[in-house]
Write a protein that holds these residues in place. Structure first.
Motif, mmCIF file in Angstrom:
data_model
loop_
_atom_site.group_PDB
_atom_site.id
_atom_site.type_symbol
_atom_site.label_atom_id
_atom_site.label_comp_id
_atom_site.label_asym_id
_atom_site.label_seq_id
_atom_site.Cartn_x
_atom_site.Cartn_y
_atom_site.Cartn_z
ATOM 1 N N ALA A 42 -4.445 5.519 -6.368
ATOM 2 C CA ALA A 42 -5.149 6.472 -5.496
ATOM 3 C C ALA A 42 -5.147 6.020 -4.043
ATOM 4 C CB ALA A 42 -6.580 6.652 -5.991
ATOM 5 N N THR A 43 -5.067 4.699 -3.829
ATOM 6 C CA THR A 43 -5.211 4.195 -2.462
ATOM 7 C C THR A 43 -3.889 3.683 -1.892
ATOM 8 O OG1 THR A 43 -5.980 2.116 -3.436
ATOM 9 C CG2 THR A 43 -7.674 3.632 -2.656
ATOM 10 N N VAL A 71 -9.157 0.248 -6.214
ATOM 11 C CA VAL A 71 -9.693 1.596 -6.424
ATOM 12 C C VAL A 71 -11.213 1.547 -6.586
ATOM 13 C CG1 VAL A 71 -9.527 3.664 -7.851
ATOM 14 C CG2 VAL A 71 -7.521 2.234 -7.491
ATOM 15 N N ASN A 89 -5.721 8.510 6.322
ATOM 16 C CA ASN A 89 -6.781 7.497 6.310
ATOM 17 C C ASN A 89 -6.546 6.360 7.296
ATOM 18 O OD1 ASN A 89 -7.725 9.040 4.241
ATOM 19 N ND2 ASN A 89 -7.754 7.435 2.706
ATOM 20 N N THR A 90 -5.653 6.535 8.246
ATOM 21 C CA THR A 90 -5.419 5.481 9.232
ATOM 22 C C THR A 90 -6.052 5.885 10.561
ATOM 23 O OG1 THR A 90 -3.379 4.778 8.164
ATOM 24 C CG2 THR A 90 -3.631 4.198 10.487
ATOM 25 N N TYR A 141 -8.067 -1.591 -0.215
ATOM 26 C CA TYR A 141 -9.011 -2.154 -1.177
ATOM 27 C C TYR A 141 -8.634 -1.655 -2.550
ATOM 28 C CZ TYR A 141 -10.831 1.307 2.087
ATOM 29 O OH TYR A 141 -10.930 2.283 3.032
ATOM 30 N N LYS A 190 -1.684 9.444 2.407
ATOM 31 C CA LYS A 190 -2.768 8.474 2.579
ATOM 32 C C LYS A 190 -2.570 7.676 3.862
ATOM 33 C CE LYS A 190 -4.696 4.261 2.043
ATOM 34 N NZ LYS A 190 -4.341 3.028 2.745
ATOM 35 N N GLU A 191 -1.329 7.343 4.153
ATOM 36 C CA GLU A 191 -1.055 6.461 5.290
ATOM 37 C C GLU A 191 -1.281 7.129 6.636
ATOM 38 O OE1 GLU A 191 -0.847 3.441 5.112
ATOM 39 O OE2 GLU A 191 -0.041 2.893 3.159
ATOM 40 N N PHE A 196 5.505 2.833 13.876
ATOM 41 C CA PHE A 196 5.275 2.341 12.513
ATOM 42 C C PHE A 196 4.010 1.486 12.489
ATOM 43 C CE2 PHE A 196 6.211 -1.060 9.323
ATOM 44 C CZ PHE A 196 6.155 -0.255 8.199
ATOM 45 N N HIS A 197 3.093 1.780 11.577
ATOM 46 C CA HIS A 197 1.871 0.968 11.549
ATOM 47 C C HIS A 197 1.748 0.143 10.267
ATOM 48 C CE1 HIS A 197 0.073 4.479 9.348
ATOM 49 N NE2 HIS A 197 -0.498 3.498 8.684
ATOM 50 N N GLY A 198 2.803 0.144 9.450
ATOM 51 C CA GLY A 198 2.764 -0.624 8.204
ATOM 52 C C GLY A 198 2.829 -2.119 8.477
ATOM 53 N N GLN A 238 -5.526 1.245 12.652
ATOM 54 C CA GLN A 238 -6.399 0.472 11.764
ATOM 55 C C GLN A 238 -6.445 1.145 10.408
ATOM 56 O OE1 GLN A 238 -10.482 1.099 12.646
ATOM 57 N NE2 GLN A 238 -11.206 -0.083 10.911
ATOM 58 N N LYS A 239 -6.136 0.370 9.385
ATOM 59 C CA LYS A 239 -6.315 0.959 8.058
ATOM 60 C C LYS A 239 -6.877 -0.062 7.084
ATOM 61 C CE LYS A 239 -1.796 0.285 5.969
ATOM 62 N NZ LYS A 239 -0.871 0.832 5.017
ATOM 63 N N GLY A 240 -7.584 0.443 6.128
ATOM 64 C CA GLY A 240 -8.191 -0.420 5.133
ATOM 65 C C GLY A 240 -7.405 -0.380 3.842
ATOM 66 N N ILE A 298 4.577 10.759 7.698
ATOM 67 C CA ILE A 298 4.373 9.346 7.996
ATOM 68 C C ILE A 298 5.703 8.617 8.236
ATOM 69 C CG2 ILE A 298 4.166 8.819 5.502
ATOM 70 C CD1 ILE A 298 2.460 6.893 8.333
ATOM 71 N N MET A 356 4.960 1.421 2.881
ATOM 72 C CA MET A 356 5.546 2.313 3.880
ATOM 73 C C MET A 356 6.967 1.878 4.207
ATOM 74 S SD MET A 356 2.260 2.372 6.365
ATOM 75 C CE MET A 356 3.051 3.254 7.710
#
Lengths: 422, 370
Positions: B114-115, A298, B174-175, A296, B170-171, A318-320, A292-294, B281, B358
């Motif tokens: 940044a995200t 910045v 933050n996952t 949004y 980040k991947e 792979f979770h993309g 699970q990723k968010g 990742i 990714m």
């Protein structure tokens, strides 16, 4: 001759340089206080003063240009209160690290900073610093510096230092240093000097006293009485995993045979990520693996909020996002952000979309419902119930039990939703 | 070990911070930069000493000061903050102070996005110590890695008296994913050994390990000297004396020597002619790609590098033993491939990359031309 503090009386400075006096007065203060020399840590900056290290019997730490006050602050933070940390820094270093000095004063770190202010960068050839008085001649301003200078003592006092003093670096000023060392919290002494190599060369007729007076820099002491630094008290845990609830798996059959992707696409502040967490918990209860990723913008609190979820009976590598099987769109922000993905959905894909939004151009099977009618904050959750009902990947019962565990049932229009789905 | 299953949902940030704390890290100092802000938050409830710093130069200076007094400090940052830290990391490297810097990569250049995730900082890490000296970099690709490698990284920092970098993205940081935490054995806190003899302490005197004994500046038996400038064994500043140059060369050797005996990688070896190399990742996508290819009957091997820098001899040996090598990285220039093979990649070496998203297994399969 070796003393308790200095291992030589042949200090590594030019003849006539005020740095001699600072070292000797500091040594005298330490001796008068009867300190154990290994309870004293000198932190020195880059500059002529910094080569004093080798002449000291105390611990010595020699860092970067301008950073020694932050480094000294770190040393002090790691030590018990009986230790004395003294930072030697020049006016150039003080200019570079002005923020470090103000921060150390603000935090009131147990630290004594002695600025060797000879109005210029000595090691690099006599250039002006932020503490060079207006009108003082330097190698690049032979007709006098056109700039004003910081009053470092006033700045540091205002920032909250407990003891600040400016002295002329001639004769015995060991008592001032002793007072600084004895004061708990942050203390700073600005010692006014004239560099015998570059200061005298470019300002041959001026006397130190006169330069200090002309710069309107009073010789005086400022004091505050604030509590010295200590690390903030906080509620802490013994293990970060204690904060992660254990999910009990249900004894149910898995209807899913391969990895799927679910995208929840809505607006910030409308509970998208929370709904994603609930869906993931439900999937784990049903024995699946999840990611699970968010995503949004910045900024926080406005614009789109998207959750990308993978659910799989097998290990997830792979979770993309590639080509989601399920999408839930509950707001205009979410619709705009996900437009491109919606267009590329396969014909087997299911798209749950709020009735207020335009009918998208897609091959996917579209299910239009009034999700927002349950309140914007309940829109995604409502859609999850439809998702559960339609797909059977998770059950609505599981969703309900999670809402109950999270004390969310009261505020959730469950009866209305169940009626619609029946 | 607890055998009762404990399925939870967590992210790498939580696992890394807990592993470091259990291994003995007691101090967290930092600035809450995205996408490392979760680590900052976790540290605020887990670490005994936690301090918000006004910026990343202050962070590294406070950490160095704490390390000099015998604490084991940690920070987490991303490129914009890391760039500010570089001079101070050089200082800690030269002073020989143990600490952990977690670098959570995000999309650059500069503040970039940044995200959004990336693997764009490897070239910087390879060259960030002036003189080209190596700094150890470990790169977890799974939750188990976050656990093991973080503890090993702290041990490495202590053993080597050196800053060690944990490289994430980040991947991964933050996952969220589900994981049975009963699979993670408790970590034994590191036992620190300080200089104990009554003989005078010479702060940069070394033995076969090439690592000098450590004494904090809090001890009141021996004088300690630490310096960021070129120095002799006593820690006295030198210009370029023989003793000082030997010391500077030692800093390079001590890291290379240690990494050659302490390195981690996962080599899926079917004795194929072709090797896919990846890390972090992208290793997740590469593993899926290689499994898919193998299921299709194409024999392809996989190397997931976990001790990323400096490159251990064993890792070099594996990579150089293949007829065809494909690197998979979330950047557009094949940074790791070029560190190993040079700016012009040889004909048998290729690279598949991505930017702003990714790298997927499909892209690796197509781009690798297997």
């Amino acid at each position: 001759m070796e003393t308790k503090v200095l291992n030589t009386n042949n200090l590594p400075f030019c003849k006539g340089c005020g740095h001699h006096g600072i070292s000797q007065n500091t040594a005298k203060a330490i001796e008068n206080m009867g300190l154990n020399i290994l309870d004293v840590i000198f932190v020195t900056d880059i500059g002529c003063h910094g080569i004093i290290d080798k002449s000291l019997n105390a611990h010595t730490v020699h860092g970067l240009h301008g950073r020694s006050v932050a480094l000294g602050a770190g040393v002090s933070m790691g030590l018990p209160e009986n230790k004395k940390v003294i930072v030697f820094i020049g006016d150039g270093g003080a200019t570079i690290g002005l923020q470090h000095i103000l921060e150390a004063a603000r935090l009131n770190v147990n630290l004594t900073v002695i600025i060797h202010n000879n109005f210029l960068y000595g090691m690099t050839g006599g250039q002006l610093s932020g503490l060079t008085p207006k009108g003082f001649n330097t190698v690049i301003t032979p007709n006098g510096s056109p700039f004003g200078e910081h009053d470092i003592c006033e700045l540091v006092y205002t920032a909250g230092a407990n003891y600040v003093s400016r002295v002329i670096g001639i004769g015995d000023f060991s008592e001032t240093i002793q007072k600084a060392l004895e004061t708990p919290g942050f203390s700073l002494i600005e010692v006014m000097e004239i560099c015998p190599s570059y200061g005298v060369k470019f300002n041959p007729k001026r006397k130190l006293q006169e330069i200090v007076e002309a710069a309107n820099k009073p010789i005086k002491t400022w004091t505050n009485n604030r509590a010295p630094f200590s690390f903030p008290e906080r509620k802490t845990v013994n293990n970060l995993f204690d904060k992660t609830p254990v999910i009990e798996k249900l004894n149910v059959e898995k209807n899913l045979t391969k990895q799927i992707q679910v995208v929840l696409s809505g607006s910030a502040g409308e509970g998208v990520q929370l709904a994603a967490t609930i869906l993931c918990k439900a999937a784990v209860k049903h024995g699946y693996n999840i990611t699970q990723k968010g995503t949004y913008p910045v900024t926080v609190g406005v614009g789109f909020s998207v959750a990308e979820i993978n659910i799989s009976p097998n290990e997830i590598y792979f979770h993309g996002l590639s080509n989601p099987e399920y999408m839930i769109i509950t707001s205009q922000d979410g619709y705009e952000y996900s437009k491109k993905t919606i267009q590329t959905l396969n014909k087997d894909a299911l798209l749950f979309i709020d009735q207020s939004l335009p009918t998208p151009d897609t091959n996917a099977h579209i299910i239009t419902m009034d999700f927002r009618g349950k309140g914007a904050k309940n829109a995604v959750l409502s859609a999850l119930f439809s998702f559960a009902k339609k797909t059977n990947i998770i059950s609505t019962e599981t969703l309900k039990s999670i809402l109950s565990e999270m004390n969310m049932l009261e505020k959730f229009p469950l009866a209305e939703i169940e009626k619609e789905l029946a | 070990m607890n055998t009762i299953q404990k399925e939870v949902i967590l992210d790498d940030s939580r696992v890394i911070m807990e592993a470091l704390a259990q291994a003995g890290a007691d101090t967290y100092i930092g600035y809450p930069i995205t996408p490392s802000n979760a680590m900052y938050l976790y540290a605020s409830i887990r670490y005994k000493y936690m301090l918000p710093a006004p910026d990343e130069i202050s962070t590294l200076q406070y950490m160095s000061g704490m390390a000099a007094t015998g604490h084991l400090p940690v920070t987490a940052t991303s490129f914009p903050g890391f760039a500010l830290m570089v001079e101070s990391i050089n200082m800690a490297y030269m002073m020989e102070l143990p600490m952990i810097i977690i670098l959570t990569q995000r999309l650059g250049p500069a503040t970039g996005t940044a995200t959004a995730g990336a693997q764009g900082d490897i070239a910087l890490l390879r060259g960030m110590i002036s003189g080209g000296h190596p700094i150890p970099v470990v790169c977890p690709a799974t939750i188990e890695d976050c656990w093991d490698l973080s503890a090993k990284a702290l041990q490495m920092a202590v053993d080597l008296r050196c800053p060690v970098i944990i490289l994430s993205s980040k991947e991964r940081a933050n996952t969220n994913r589900n994981f049975d935490i009963s699979k993670l054995p408790p970590i034994k806190p590191i036992e620190r050994k300080y200089y104990q003899s009554n003989e005078p302490f010479i702060p940069y005197k070394y033995n076969d390990t090439l690592v000098p004994d450590f004494l904090p500046v809090s001890n009141n038996q021996h004088q300690v000297r630490l310096t960021a400038s070129t120095h002799d064994q006593k820690g006295i500043i030198q210009h370029t004396s023989d003793e000082a140059m030997k010391n500077t060369i030692r800093l390079e050797k001590k890291v290379n020597q240690y990494i050659d005996t302490h390195n981690d990688y996962n080599h899926i070896n079917n004795h194929a002619d072709t090797l896919v190399v990846s890390y972090g990742i992208t290793a997740n996508a590469a593993e899926e790609a290689v499994l898919t290819l193998n299921n299709q009957g194409k024999k392809i091997d996989l190397l997931i590098v976990k001790t990323l820098l400096p490159i251990a001899s064993k890792i070099n040996d594996i990579i150089h033993s293949y007829k065809k090598v494909v690197f998979a990285e979330d950047n557009i220039n094949g940074q790791y491939a070029k560190i190993i093979f040079g700016d012009r990649l040889p004909n048998h070496v290729s690279f598949v990359g991505a930017i702003g998203k990714m790298l997927s297994p499909k892209e690796i399969i197509e781009g690798g031309k297997f």
